[in-house]
Design an enzyme around this catalytic site. Structure first.
Site, PDB file in Angstrom:
ATOM      1  N   ASP A 152       0.964  -1.348   0.115  1.00 31.78           N
ATOM      2  CA  ASP A 152       0.175  -0.031   0.019  1.00 31.78           C
ATOM      3  C   ASP A 152       0.796   1.261  -0.045  1.00 31.78           C
ATOM      4  O   ASP A 152       0.467   2.130   0.725  1.00 31.78           O
ATOM      5  CB  ASP A 152      -0.967   0.085   1.533  1.00 31.78           C
ATOM      6  CG  ASP A 152      -2.103   1.063   1.067  1.00 31.78           C
ATOM      7  OD1 ASP A 152      -2.150   1.562  -0.025  1.00 31.78           O
ATOM      8  OD2 ASP A 152      -2.331   1.643   2.213  1.00 31.78           O
ATOM      9  N   ARG A 201       3.346  12.870  10.505  1.00 35.33           N
ATOM     10  CA  ARG A 201       2.235  12.578   9.985  1.00 35.33           C
ATOM     11  C   ARG A 201       1.566  11.213  10.418  1.00 35.33           C
ATOM     12  O   ARG A 201       2.217  10.211  10.248  1.00 35.33           O
ATOM     13  CB  ARG A 201       2.295  12.611   8.450  1.00 35.33           C
ATOM     14  CG  ARG A 201       0.984  12.137   7.460  1.00 35.33           C
ATOM     15  CD  ARG A 201       1.305  11.836   6.229  1.00 35.33           C
ATOM     16  NE  ARG A 201       0.038  11.811   5.325  1.00 35.33           N
ATOM     17  CZ  ARG A 201      -0.384  10.617   5.420  1.00 35.33           C
ATOM     18  NH1 ARG A 201      -0.140   9.588   5.716  1.00 35.33           N
ATOM     19  NH2 ARG A 201      -1.541  10.229   4.544  1.00 35.33           N
ATOM     20  N   ASP A 245      -0.768   8.477  10.194  1.00 34.34           N
ATOM     21  CA  ASP A 245      -1.734   8.196   9.365  1.00 34.34           C
ATOM     22  C   ASP A 245      -3.090   7.512   9.836  1.00 34.34           C
ATOM     23  O   ASP A 245      -3.125   6.840  10.860  1.00 34.34           O
ATOM     24  CB  ASP A 245      -0.793   6.839   8.635  1.00 34.34           C
ATOM     25  CG  ASP A 245      -1.727   6.434   7.352  1.00 34.34           C
ATOM     26  OD1 ASP A 245      -2.123   7.195   6.346  1.00 34.34           O
ATOM     27  OD2 ASP A 245      -2.169   5.166   7.386  1.00 34.34           O
ATOM     28  N   GLU A 282      -3.923  13.003   9.910  1.00 32.29           N
ATOM     29  CA  GLU A 282      -4.383  12.776   8.596  1.00 32.29           C
ATOM     30  C   GLU A 282      -5.907  11.964   8.566  1.00 32.29           C
ATOM     31  O   GLU A 282      -6.155  10.964   8.556  1.00 32.29           O
ATOM     32  CB  GLU A 282      -3.332  11.834   7.699  1.00 32.29           C
ATOM     33  CG  GLU A 282      -3.853  11.531   6.239  1.00 32.29           C
ATOM     34  CD  GLU A 282      -4.460  10.202   5.893  1.00 32.29           C
ATOM     35  OE1 GLU A 282      -5.035   9.980   4.821  1.00 32.29           O
ATOM     36  OE2 GLU A 282      -4.408   9.288   6.838  1.00 32.29           O
ATOM     37  N   ASP A 292      -3.036  10.059  -2.539  1.00 30.87           N
ATOM     38  CA  ASP A 292      -4.324   9.521  -2.684  1.00 30.87           C
ATOM     39  C   ASP A 292      -5.355  10.341  -3.460  1.00 30.87           C
ATOM     40  O   ASP A 292      -5.097  11.334  -4.176  1.00 30.87           O
ATOM     41  CB  ASP A 292      -4.873   9.857  -1.027  1.00 30.87           C
ATOM     42  CG  ASP A 292      -4.283   8.821  -0.124  1.00 30.87           C
ATOM     43  OD1 ASP A 292      -3.884   7.745  -0.519  1.00 30.87           O
ATOM     44  OD2 ASP A 292      -4.029   8.975   1.012  1.00 30.87           O
ATOM     45  N   ARG A 335      -4.597   4.638  -7.771  1.00 27.21           N
ATOM     46  CA  ARG A 335      -3.936   5.948  -7.210  1.00 27.21           C
ATOM     47  C   ARG A 335      -2.554   5.821  -7.785  1.00 27.21           C
ATOM     48  O   ARG A 335      -1.970   6.882  -7.861  1.00 27.21           O
ATOM     49  CB  ARG A 335      -3.851   5.756  -5.728  1.00 27.21           C
ATOM     50  CG  ARG A 335      -5.408   6.167  -5.081  1.00 27.21           C
ATOM     51  CD  ARG A 335      -5.193   5.752  -3.463  1.00 27.21           C
ATOM     52  NE  ARG A 335      -4.804   4.580  -3.120  1.00 27.21           N
ATOM     53  CZ  ARG A 335      -4.476   4.306  -1.790  1.00 27.21           C
ATOM     54  NH1 ARG A 335      -4.645   5.079  -0.823  1.00 27.21           N
ATOM     55  NH2 ARG A 335      -4.159   2.963  -1.572  1.00 27.21           N
TER      56      ARG A 335
HETATM   57  C1  GLC Z   1      -4.014   6.691   4.771  1.00 25.65           C
HETATM   58  C2  GLC Z   1      -2.909   6.889   3.505  1.00 25.65           C
HETATM   59  C3  GLC Z   1      -3.373   6.213   2.219  1.00 25.65           C
HETATM   60  C4  GLC Z   1      -3.325   4.532   2.867  1.00 25.65           C
HETATM   61  C5  GLC Z   1      -4.263   4.655   4.186  1.00 25.65           C
HETATM   62  C6  GLC Z   1      -3.773   3.138   4.850  1.00 25.65           C
HETATM   63  O1  GLC Z   1      -5.077   7.296   4.299  1.00 25.65           O
HETATM   64  O2  GLC Z   1      -2.736   8.205   2.880  1.00 25.65           O
HETATM   65  O3  GLC Z   1      -2.564   6.126   1.064  1.00 25.65           O
HETATM   66  O4  GLC Z   1      -3.927   3.791   1.715  1.00 25.65           O
HETATM   67  O5  GLC Z   1      -3.827   5.394   4.988  1.00 25.65           O
HETATM   68  O6  GLC Z   1      -2.738   3.139   5.648  1.00 25.65           O
END
Ligand code: GLC
Length: 647
Positions: free
Chosen positions: A138, A279, A281, A323, A393, A517
């Site tokens: 991912d 950041r 996540d 985020e 994203d 993406r």
């Molecule tokens: C956040 C990231 C994204 C990822 C998700 C799972 O939203 O920006 O890219 O798929 O977390 O970790």
């Protein structure tokens, strides 16, 4: 534990850990002592009933002490040298990039800093760089080791060198901590698979499908196409595990205090690498509760508030970015509320404003954007936005239905139109994007595509249409300009500065083909990027436009984010206009989202205090006399002005 017990625990640990509380560690100890009761209070809100409550609270303090003890002197000095709220400055501008796709390896990154500095970028967000299994990664958000740099990027020493090169240039480093889940290849997950009960408790394991089925009734799906459902069968131990994102991303169980302490330790490990902005996540997902959406629960905020307090103690120079890509009012809560107002995340992504600018670009109207401003204006002083136009994203149209209604549209067909417009399905649409994560049940979908392709450049080039190329460049710069001056840290996405189009090669890679993406995550071709210096090229026009915008911003303290923004009344539905002000200065920021010319009465400049006589547009470097109320400032299609009052 009462206050007395907490204090005595603190003193005990200080002595066993040999803290010099009257000397070199005095500052740290005072900060710890000042915050420990709050930390205990937050911790107890989560774990008061847990059998391992006391043992893990002690561990938490031990973590803080050992992180402080191993923090490099240079970082402690850097902490001290940073002004409070350093991150609100107008002098910061960031870029997110994938190290491998940008320059191969970490060790090549210092060689690219001139390019970034030339653009005006002084903060680098390196997309996830910790170990993550190839093909089940991912984009690095499935971490198998929070302390090992993935070999494909280099080593932890290379990372340290990058940090020190940035430091020498006065630049800043931003990294991710993936707090919500680990890869199924993380050591904790491997032990859980092997049947270790203590590690199964690090995740959400279920013997039978009954509970998972109950959870499913109220949990939405994040990746309905690539990873439907929120649970995955683990054949090794014959149990179900919660996997909100992909089936290889296992959700951590924060109702277990050991998980919190271990992950806090990982947060602070990153801090000690010299991270300036961390950041976090997907924080919205941190706490799960049967019968809820398992998103934005109050306990998720408690965890963040607790982490924030710990960071203030052990790494006070590091800012936190949450985020949370959720509904507008829910995003606001990540700045902290009530007693914890402005004491949770320092930054949040301005996902609402980002998506609304795409809304305005597709409709040519700013009415929905306007309807959202009262919510966004609630951001507490001392916190800030990450403002962006594109990131790694998708674009989600996550703003509220009532905003769309207030803007004069029906929510369902309106969103449908936007999706079709950006996926290039709507007749006449110049955009080339794609729908991401289409949910067959709800018809929900988000949007993928690069800034340039979504702004029409891909189609215009393909059709050899010079006029449309012109229009696309205008759109690109207008979208960036309206993001940079809003208040907050502008965050570019690599490739956008050189007008990269969608890259469809991900379709041939089985580790990526299920996730479109990747179309907007380019592999940088430095021959193309060299064209940013060649006058007249597309790359050059976009790059120099962005560079100019960033340099204007850097010289304007009035655009630092002190809550000093006022929206101008909507005198023309196509124009978004706001005023940035301080005692000394007024800056009118005005953007025409329409494909046609637009007209703004000069009266619009006369509604906020002293009436200006003369304005200077910093963007086009032209003076304008403020006309009478029945005269107009004229906007070409997608034109914008950054007007300071000169008289
Ligand atoms: C956040 C990231 C994204 C990822 C998700 C799972 O939203 O920006 O890219 O798929 O977390 O970790």
């Amino acid at each position: 534990m009462n206050k007395k017990e907490i204090t005595s625990l603190l003193l005990n640990l200080a002595s066993t850990k040999k803290l010099d509380i009257a000397g070199t560690d005095a500052g740290f100890y005072t900060s710890l002592a000042l915050r420990i009761v709050d930390i205990h209070d937050l911790y107890s809100q989560l774990y008061a009933e847990h059998p391992a409550y006391e043992e893990n609270f002690k561990k938490l303090i031990e973590v803080l002490i050992s992180v402080h003890q191993s923090r490099a002197e240079s970082l402690k000095k850097r902490d001290e040298s940073k002004a409070e709220n350093w991150f609100l400055s107008n002098e910061l501008a960031g870029m997110s990039l994938y190290v491998d796709r940008f320059c191969g390896k970490l060790k090549n990154l210092p060689g690219k800093l001139d390019y970034l500095n030339d653009l005006g970028v002084n903060l680098l967000h390196l997309m996830p760089i910790f170990a993550s299994p190839e093909g089940e990664s991912d984009g690095g958000y499935a971490v198998s080791d929070f302390r090992k740099v993935d070999e494909k990027f280099g080593t932890i020493q290379d990372l340290r060198k990058v940090q020190s090169s940035l430091g020498k240039r006065g630049m800043y480093l931003m990294l991710d901590i993936v707090l919500n889940h680990t890869s199924h290849r993380h050591a904790w997950a491997e032990k859980a698979k092997a049947g270790d009960k203590a590690y199964q408790d690090y995740f959400y394991f279920f013997e039978y499908s009954t509970l998972p089925e109950q959870y499913e009734q109220s949990m939405p799906e994040v990746f309905p196409e690539a990873a439907p459902g929120n649970f995955t069968w683990v054949p090794e131990c014959k149990k179900w595990v919660m996997t909100v994102f992909h089936n290889y991303q296992w959700d951590l169980n924060y109702s277990n205090p050991r998980v919190l302490v271990e992950m806090l330790d990982n947060v602070l490990f990153s801090a000690n690498l010299g991270v300036d902005v961390l950041r976090i996540d997907a924080p919205a997902f941190l706490w799960k509760q049967l019968g809820t959406s398992c998103q934005n629960l109050p306990q998720a905020h408690t965890i963040l508030q607790l982490i924030k307090k710990c960071v203030e103690i052990a790494a006070p120079g590091m800012a936190l970015l949450g985020e949370a890509i959720v509904a507008p009012a829910a995003i606001m809560k990540y700045f902290g509320e009530g007693r914890y107002q402005a004491e949770e995340c320092d930054f949040a992504y301005n996902a609402t404003q980002m998506a609304l600018r795409w809304d305005a670009l597709a409709t040519g109207q700013t009415s929905v954007m306007r309807a959202a401003q009262p919510v966004l204006a609630r951001k507490p002083i001392g916190t800030s936005w990450i403002n962006y136009t594109r990131c790694h994203d998708d674009i989600g149209l996550g703003y509220d239905d009532y905003m769309i209604q207030q803007g004069g549209y029906d929510p369902y067909p309106h969103r449908q139109y936007l999706k079709e417009y950006y996926a290039g399905q709507f007749p006449g649409s110049p955009a080339r994007g794609a729908l991401f994560s289409v949910n067959e049940k709800t018809q929900d979908a988000r949007i993928s595509g690069t800034l340039a392709s979504l702004c029409g450049l891909e189609k215009a080039i393909e059709e050899n249409d010079d006029a449309q190329v012109e229009i696309s460049i205008r759109k690109i710069l207008m979208m960036q300009g309206s993001s940079f001056f809003f208040g907050g840290l502008p965050m570019l996405f690599y490739g956008d500065e050189a007008a990269y189009l969608n890259d469809y090669s991900y379709q041939d890679d089985p580790g990526k083909s299920y996730d479109n993406r990747w179309m907007h995550r380019p592999i940088i071709d430095w021959k193309k990027n060299a064209l940013v210096k060649k006058s007249g090229t597309l790359e050059n026009r976009v790059f120099s436009g962005i560079r100019k915008l960033l340099s204007i911003r850097k010289n304007l303290p009035v655009v630092a984010d002190f809550g000093n923004i006022t929206w101008l009344p909507g005198r023309n539905i196509h124009i978004a206009g706001f005023l940035r002000y301080s005692e000394e200065k007024k800056l009118y920021c005005l953007f025409n989202y329409s494909q046609d010319s637009a007209y703004l009465t000069w009266y619009a400049f006369k509604e906020h205090g002293e009436v200006p006589v003369k304005l200077y547009d910093l963007w086009q470097e032209k003076y304008h006399d403020v006309g009478s109320d029945d005269e107009y400032l004229v906007f070409e299609p997608y034109e914008f002005y950054l007007m300071e009052v000169v008289e």
